[in-house]
Design a protein around this motif. Structure first.
Motif, PDB file in Angstrom:
ATOM      1  N   TYR A 111       0.834  -1.200   0.000  1.00 28.84           N
ATOM      2  CA  TYR A 111       0.000   0.000   0.000  1.00 28.84           C
ATOM      3  C   TYR A 111       0.873   1.257   0.000  1.00 28.84           C
ATOM      4  N   VAL A 112       1.869   1.266   0.872  1.00 27.27           N
ATOM      5  CA  VAL A 112       2.765   2.426   0.964  1.00 27.27           C
ATOM      6  C   VAL A 112       3.584   2.553  -0.320  1.00 27.27           C
ATOM      7  N   GLU A 113       4.033   1.440  -0.869  1.00 27.74           N
ATOM      8  CA  GLU A 113       4.804   1.461  -2.117  1.00 27.74           C
ATOM      9  C   GLU A 113       3.961   2.024  -3.264  1.00 27.74           C
ATOM     10  N   LYS A 114       2.686   1.648  -3.324  1.00 25.07           N
ATOM     11  CA  LYS A 114       1.788   2.175  -4.355  1.00 25.07           C
ATOM     12  C   LYS A 114       1.651   3.691  -4.198  1.00 25.07           C
ATOM     13  N   PHE A 115       1.548   4.152  -2.965  1.00 21.26           N
ATOM     14  CA  PHE A 115       1.458   5.589  -2.699  1.00 21.26           C
ATOM     15  C   PHE A 115       2.720   6.299  -3.191  1.00 21.26           C
ATOM     16  N   LYS A 116       3.866   5.749  -2.868  1.00 24.79           N
ATOM     17  CA  LYS A 116       5.139   6.369  -3.266  1.00 24.79           C
ATOM     18  C   LYS A 116       5.290   6.369  -4.790  1.00 24.79           C
ATOM     19  N   ASP A 158      -7.729   6.166  -4.726  1.00 21.53           N
ATOM     20  CA  ASP A 158      -6.961   5.058  -4.151  1.00 21.53           C
ATOM     21  C   ASP A 158      -6.686   5.223  -2.656  1.00 21.53           C
ATOM     22  N   PHE A 159      -6.404   6.465  -2.239  1.00 20.94           N
ATOM     23  CA  PHE A 159      -5.929   6.681  -0.859  1.00 20.94           C
ATOM     24  C   PHE A 159      -6.811   7.607  -0.027  1.00 20.94           C
ATOM     25  N   GLY A 160      -7.809   8.219  -0.627  1.00 20.45           N
ATOM     26  CA  GLY A 160      -8.674   9.142   0.096  1.00 20.45           C
ATOM     27  C   GLY A 160      -8.164  10.559  -0.068  1.00 20.45           C
ATOM     28  N   ALA A 161      -9.083  11.502  -0.078  1.00 17.57           N
ATOM     29  CA  ALA A 161      -8.720  12.914  -0.282  1.00 17.57           C
ATOM     30  C   ALA A 161      -8.088  13.525   0.944  1.00 17.57           C
TER      31      ALA A 161
END
Length: 163
Positions: A111-116, A158-161
């Protein structure tokens, strides 16, 4: 003559009567409503995370840049906000989205990798926008802002506003 009698006498033509209880109740309800709204805004301010502050700063900068980006007489002035946005993105890459805590332990690293990766995609899009501003290509500038808007929407989905 008392105050109530005077008020009734002057207002008798309009059939309005002085009612101290009603006036106190109105004042009290107004005060309660004001305090409730004030408390609501105070709670909303405490919800801001460092990541959301960086996002807000980046959004404000991009909006002001979008208004003047196609003005070729301000090319040098347009590069400074782009550098500020890149700084925001670099700072955002150090944080994790708020919803990371809600993810199962096994899924958190992905999840964190997708964010990065999405932050890296935004950085690449900002670099493309910078190149378009430097060249003075209005169509490329418009396309750059459109791409940033699409990436923003995807990230918020994907991650929320309120990361």
């Amino acid at each position: 003559m008392s105050l109530q009698q005077a008020a009734t006498a002057t207002c008798s033509n309009f059939k309005i009567q002085y009612n101290p209880t009603r006036m106190k109740l109105k004042t009290l309800l107004t005060l309660v409503a004001t305090l409730a709204l004030g408390a609501n805004f105070a709670v909303a301010d405490d919800d801001e995370t460092p990541l959301s502050k960086e996002m807000s700063s980046m959004n404000r900068t991009l909006r002001s840049l979008k208004r003047q980006a196609t003005d070729m007489t301000k090319k040098a002035e347009n590069l400074a906000p782009i550098e500020k946005v890149k700084g925001n993105l670099a700072a955002m890459a150090k944080y994790e989205p708020r919803k990371t805590k809600e993810q199962p332990a096994a899924d958190k690293p992905a999840y964190v990798e997708k964010f990065k990766q999405q932050i890296a995609g935004l950085t690449k899009a900002v670099d493309e926008l910078k190149a378009a501003v430097e060249k003075g290509e209005e169509d490329a500038i418009a396309a750059g802002f459109e791409k940033l808007s699409e990436l923003k929407e995807k990230g918020h989905n994907d991650f929320g506003a309120d990361c």
